[in-house]
Design a protein around this motif. Structure first.
Motif, PDB file in Angstrom:
ATOM      1  N   LEU A  77      32.678  45.072  44.760  1.00  0.00           N
ATOM      2  CA  LEU A  77      33.530  45.586  45.823  1.00  0.00           C
ATOM      3  C   LEU A  77      34.346  44.480  46.451  1.00  0.00           C
ATOM      4  O   LEU A  77      35.509  44.669  46.800  1.00  0.00           O
ATOM      5  CB  LEU A  77      32.669  46.281  46.870  1.00  0.00           C
ATOM      6  N   LYS A  78      33.750  43.289  46.552  1.00  0.00           N
ATOM      7  CA  LYS A  78      34.485  42.150  47.073  1.00  0.00           C
ATOM      8  C   LYS A  78      35.682  41.862  46.171  1.00  0.00           C
ATOM      9  O   LYS A  78      36.783  41.579  46.641  1.00  0.00           O
ATOM     10  CB  LYS A  78      33.545  40.947  47.115  1.00  0.00           C
ATOM     11  N   PHE A  79      35.433  41.991  44.893  1.00  0.00           N
ATOM     12  CA  PHE A  79      36.492  41.774  43.918  1.00  0.00           C
ATOM     13  C   PHE A  79      37.641  42.747  44.148  1.00  0.00           C
ATOM     14  O   PHE A  79      38.813  42.385  44.142  1.00  0.00           O
ATOM     15  CB  PHE A  79      35.901  41.939  42.519  1.00  0.00           C
ATOM     16  N   PHE A  80      37.301  44.025  44.387  1.00  0.00           N
ATOM     17  CA  PHE A  80      38.351  45.021  44.577  1.00  0.00           C
ATOM     18  C   PHE A  80      39.078  44.826  45.892  1.00  0.00           C
ATOM     19  O   PHE A  80      40.265  45.072  46.012  1.00  0.00           O
ATOM     20  CB  PHE A  80      37.757  46.430  44.540  1.00  0.00           C
ATOM     21  N   GLU A  81      38.337  44.389  46.897  1.00  0.00           N
ATOM     22  CA  GLU A  81      38.909  44.241  48.223  1.00  0.00           C
ATOM     23  C   GLU A  81      39.860  43.041  48.277  1.00  0.00           C
ATOM     24  O   GLU A  81      40.936  43.111  48.839  1.00  0.00           O
ATOM     25  CB  GLU A  81      37.731  44.058  49.167  1.00  0.00           C
ATOM     26  N   TYR A  82      39.469  41.929  47.630  1.00  0.00           N
ATOM     27  CA  TYR A  82      40.230  40.704  47.805  1.00  0.00           C
ATOM     28  C   TYR A  82      40.880  40.203  46.515  1.00  0.00           C
ATOM     29  O   TYR A  82      41.553  39.194  46.517  1.00  0.00           O
ATOM     30  CB  TYR A  82      39.336  39.594  48.359  1.00  0.00           C
ATOM     31  N   GLY A  83      40.606  40.865  45.413  1.00  0.00           N
ATOM     32  CA  GLY A  83      41.280  40.485  44.183  1.00  0.00           C
ATOM     33  C   GLY A  83      40.604  39.391  43.393  1.00  0.00           C
ATOM     34  O   GLY A  83      40.871  39.221  42.223  1.00  0.00           O
ATOM     35  N   ASP A  84      39.713  38.634  44.017  1.00  0.00           N
ATOM     36  CA  ASP A  84      38.946  37.680  43.216  1.00  0.00           C
ATOM     37  C   ASP A  84      37.604  37.437  43.890  1.00  0.00           C
ATOM     38  O   ASP A  84      37.296  38.032  44.919  1.00  0.00           O
ATOM     39  CB  ASP A  84      39.709  36.375  43.015  1.00  0.00           C
ATOM     40  N   LEU A 104      36.605  26.986  32.762  1.00  0.00           N
ATOM     41  CA  LEU A 104      37.749  27.809  32.351  1.00  0.00           C
ATOM     42  C   LEU A 104      38.241  28.684  33.488  1.00  0.00           C
ATOM     43  O   LEU A 104      39.424  28.671  33.844  1.00  0.00           O
ATOM     44  CB  LEU A 104      37.348  28.705  31.184  1.00  0.00           C
ATOM     45  N   LEU A 105      37.306  29.454  34.111  1.00  0.00           N
ATOM     46  CA  LEU A 105      37.709  30.396  35.151  1.00  0.00           C
ATOM     47  C   LEU A 105      38.238  29.655  36.369  1.00  0.00           C
ATOM     48  O   LEU A 105      39.227  30.050  36.972  1.00  0.00           O
ATOM     49  CB  LEU A 105      36.528  31.280  35.548  1.00  0.00           C
ATOM     50  N   LEU A 143      31.058  37.636  35.663  1.00  0.00           N
ATOM     51  CA  LEU A 143      31.961  36.850  34.818  1.00  0.00           C
ATOM     52  C   LEU A 143      33.059  37.745  34.248  1.00  0.00           C
ATOM     53  O   LEU A 143      34.234  37.355  34.204  1.00  0.00           O
ATOM     54  CB  LEU A 143      31.183  36.181  33.680  1.00  0.00           C
ATOM     55  N   ALA A 144      32.675  38.960  33.826  1.00  0.00           N
ATOM     56  CA  ALA A 144      33.679  39.873  33.267  1.00  0.00           C
ATOM     57  C   ALA A 144      34.733  40.201  34.308  1.00  0.00           C
ATOM     58  O   ALA A 144      35.935  40.231  34.020  1.00  0.00           O
ATOM     59  CB  ALA A 144      33.002  41.139  32.759  1.00  0.00           C
ATOM     60  N   LEU A 145      34.280  40.427  35.558  1.00  0.00           N
ATOM     61  CA  LEU A 145      35.241  40.732  36.620  1.00  0.00           C
ATOM     62  C   LEU A 145      36.136  39.531  36.891  1.00  0.00           C
ATOM     63  O   LEU A 145      37.341  39.679  37.122  1.00  0.00           O
ATOM     64  CB  LEU A 145      34.505  41.130  37.895  1.00  0.00           C
ATOM     65  N   GLY A 146      35.535  38.308  36.856  1.00  0.00           N
ATOM     66  CA  GLY A 146      36.342  37.113  37.038  1.00  0.00           C
ATOM     67  C   GLY A 146      37.417  37.007  35.973  1.00  0.00           C
ATOM     68  O   GLY A 146      38.562  36.631  36.251  1.00  0.00           O
ATOM     69  N   ALA A 147      37.056  37.374  34.740  1.00  0.00           N
ATOM     70  CA  ALA A 147      38.039  37.336  33.658  1.00  0.00           C
ATOM     71  C   ALA A 147      39.111  38.395  33.873  1.00  0.00           C
ATOM     72  O   ALA A 147      40.302  38.156  33.662  1.00  0.00           O
ATOM     73  CB  ALA A 147      37.348  37.541  32.318  1.00  0.00           C
ATOM     74  N   LEU A 148      38.683  39.599  34.346  1.00  0.00           N
ATOM     75  CA  LEU A 148      39.650  40.680  34.569  1.00  0.00           C
ATOM     76  C   LEU A 148      40.618  40.333  35.698  1.00  0.00           C
ATOM     77  O   LEU A 148      41.768  40.774  35.691  1.00  0.00           O
ATOM     78  CB  LEU A 148      38.923  41.981  34.897  1.00  0.00           C
ATOM     79  N   ALA A 149      40.148  39.522  36.662  1.00  0.00           N
ATOM     80  CA  ALA A 149      41.037  39.132  37.757  1.00  0.00           C
ATOM     81  C   ALA A 149      42.205  38.328  37.234  1.00  0.00           C
ATOM     82  O   ALA A 149      43.287  38.333  37.817  1.00  0.00           O
ATOM     83  CB  ALA A 149      40.255  38.317  38.791  1.00  0.00           C
ATOM     84  N   LEU A 150      41.988  37.609  36.109  1.00  0.00           N
ATOM     85  CA  LEU A 150      43.059  36.784  35.554  1.00  0.00           C
ATOM     86  C   LEU A 150      43.973  37.577  34.629  1.00  0.00           C
ATOM     87  O   LEU A 150      45.075  37.153  34.324  1.00  0.00           O
ATOM     88  CB  LEU A 150      42.456  35.614  34.778  1.00  0.00           C
ATOM     89  N   THR A 151      43.480  38.722  34.142  1.00  0.00           N
ATOM     90  CA  THR A 151      44.310  39.523  33.242  1.00  0.00           C
ATOM     91  C   THR A 151      44.661  40.823  33.946  1.00  0.00           C
ATOM     92  O   THR A 151      44.876  40.837  35.141  1.00  0.00           O
ATOM     93  CB  THR A 151      43.569  39.789  31.932  1.00  0.00           C
TER      94      THR A 151
END
Lengths: 96, 185, 157, 111
Positions: A75-82, B169-170, B68-76
């Motif tokens: 959810l943090k990811f969705f809220e702030y993008g990273d 990398l990330l 990690l998958a979400l971190g990768a998706l943030a870049l793509t």
């Protein structure tokens, strides 16, 4: 008795899975996964009692923790993008 | 009996999820479904009494790898672009490989067979003597940390290196992306 | 520093509770991991800032939990009835409701209580108001009446 | 006698928990949009899981197992509303509007 509990858990898992796969939005999917985590915790606890070795509850405990941390990270990811520092920390940085 | 039923129910659920991941167009949803998949895999390990493996699967499979998958998706980006096309050759190859693997399992001892070679070799000694020879109440801990200590050390080095590589990398990509924004401000 | 010691004591007693082993070798391993946790927590700067978590009336808290438990059971039965009804009698609505707790902990407790009762979910908390999504009018009226709000406020010191 | 009463009670708890779990699952499938489904997930997390764990506590008697079960109960009670709230807030900020019965702007709901 524990077999009945496990049956109920597995039926619910199926229903939730249907929602996770159908789920029109990604939020439905995350919601389903959150509930699925709770059910996995229950499944492991019930299985421990069924096999008369409830010591394995440690794992259920770890699952409950990991599930929560995972959902919050998502959810943090969705809220702030990273997954970096929160919004507030970044605002401080911008001002400083 | 009931244990076999649980096994099969969990395996069936995993099969449904695997197919669902293949058909999912939204990559976030696919990543989330993968996390359910590894939760179920961990539950299966618990049912099969491999508690330590279940611990690892839960924390690495459902915890770290999804992040990690979400971190990768943030870049793509979040949507799968190319439409998959049905290719006959690779499909047949996959079917063949699967058939060979299933044929291979028919030579293995039955699940839970007490007379299987693996249960007669060093396992009895670990089970009976590890308490006196090493100490910890958990036999798997003694095997990993003492009997196979060097092996474990090697594994840990490999995993540590992989982790450092992924973080490098990330992390580097993100810093680079953040810099132009600062210049604009 | 004091908080670090509290954290260490709490972590070690949790370790004892979960492991159930009382041998010198294992106890020292547990102590070692506790020290590691405290050290990491201090390095991450999370150990010394959480001093305001126990400022509530402990006895009233248990009374409140009992009341909340009853509310949760009632709300669950109501939502269950609605889900199983073939006509699906729901009328979702979103509204803002006032929050009277002074402290952060109190407001979090109130919002979490709203969410714990099925039929109402707190979706946002801004200033002195909480935004609530309710499944139907009766559940919404339950929050609007402010009874839960008053009870949580009474917990605050 | 006491033993039997305890068994009966834990039976009731576990079966009740199973019932509410399934109801929550049905709710997740039947309810029309994401925000209403949050309530169904709430049933699973509060009533279903807690009743079932309470049944297990009765079966476990008084031991370390009970402590662990109670920790799980407490943990679910504290984290599930937090997760639900964070989810709802993220969905709202992500531009997902709840479908409402009143107000007449049903078309705002995006499926």
């Amino acid at each position: 008795m524990f077999a009945a509990a496990i049956l109920a858990i597995i039926v619910t898992m199926l229903l939730i899975l249907a929602r996770a796969l159908l789920g029109p939005t990604v939020w439905d999917c995350i919601l389903a996964i959150n509930s699925f985590g709770t059910l996995t915790v229950l499944l492991i606890a019930a299985h421990g009692f069924l096999m008369e070795r409830p010591e394995f509850l440690d794992i259920a405990l770890v699952y409950a923790l990991i599930n929560f941390i995972g959902i919050i990270a998502v959810l943090k990811f969705f809220e702030y993008g990273d997954l970096g520092p929160g919004k507030r920390a970044r605002l401080d940085e911008d001002q400083g | 009996m009931i244990e076999v039923l649980i096994d099969e129910a969990v395996l069936g659920l995993m099969l449904i999820i695997a197919v669902g991941v293949l058909y999912q167009r939204n990559l976030f949803a696919a990543a989330m479904l993968t996390s359910i998949y590894s939760l179920l895999a961990a539950a299966l390990f618990v049912v099969m009494d491999a508690v330590d493996v279940a611990f690892t699967e839960a924390s690495v499979g459902a915890g770290i790898s999804i992040i990690l998958a979400l971190g990768a998706l943030a870049l793509t980006c979040g949507e799968q672009k190319a439409r998959p096309v049905f290719a006959l050759g690779p499909f047949l190859l996959v079917l063949l490989t699967g058939a060979v693997l299933i044929y291979g399992t028919s030579d293995m001892p039955a699940y839970g067979d007490a007379s299987a070679p693996i249960h007669r070799h060093v396992a009895p000694r670990y089970l009976e003597d590890s308490r006196g020879e090493v100490g910890p109440p958990n036999v798997v801990t003694s095997v990993l940390a003492s009997y196979r200590g060097y092996d474990t050390l090697g594994e840990t080095v490999v995993i540590f290196t992989a982790g450092v590589g992924v973080l490098a990398l990330l992390g580097r990509r993100r810093r680079k992306a953040a810099k132009p924004a600062e210049e604009e401000a | 520093m004091l908080h670090a010691i509290y954290l260490g004591l709490a972590s070690f007693s949790l370790w004892l509770l979960l492991s159930g082993y009382f041998e010198i070798f294992l106890l020292s391993l547990g102590l070692l991991s506790t020290c590691l946790v405290v050290y990491i927590a201090r390095r991450m700067d999370v150990a010394d800032h959480e001093g305001r978590s126990l400022h509530m009336h402990v006895f009233r808290l248990f009374g409140y939990w009992a009341w909340l438990g009853m509310e949760i059971v009632k709300a669950n039965l109501d939502v269950t009835r609605r889900i199983l009804d073939p006509r699906l009698p729901i009328s979702p609505e979103v509204f803002w409701s006032p929050v009277t707790q002074g402290s952060e902990v109190g407001r979090v407790a109130y919002a979490n209580s709203i969410t714990l009762t099925p039929g109402t979910v707190a979706i946002d908390l801004e200033g002195d108001e909480v935004e609530v999504h309710a499944l139907n009018r009766e559940a919404a009226d339950g929050v609007r009446s402010g009874e839960m709000d008053r009870k949580v406020t009474a917990l605050d010191l | 006698m006491l033993e039997m009463a305890r068994d009966l009670l834990s039976w009731a708890f576990i079966l009740g928990g199973g019932f509410f779990l399934i109801v929550g699952g049905i709710g997740l499938l039947r309810l029309p949009d994401f925000f209403t489904r949050l309530h169904a997930a709430g049933i699973i997390d509060t009533m279903g899981a807690e009743l079932m764990l309470a049944g297990f506590v009765l079966q476990a008697g008084f031991s370390l197992v009970t402590v662990k079960l109670l920790l799980i109960v407490l943990f679910i009670m504290f984290t599930s509303p937090t997760a639900a709230h964070a989810l709802a807030k993220a969905a709202l900020h992500g531009g997902y509007k709840p479908r409402l019965a009143t107000g007449g702007d049903d078309d705002r709901g995006s499926d």
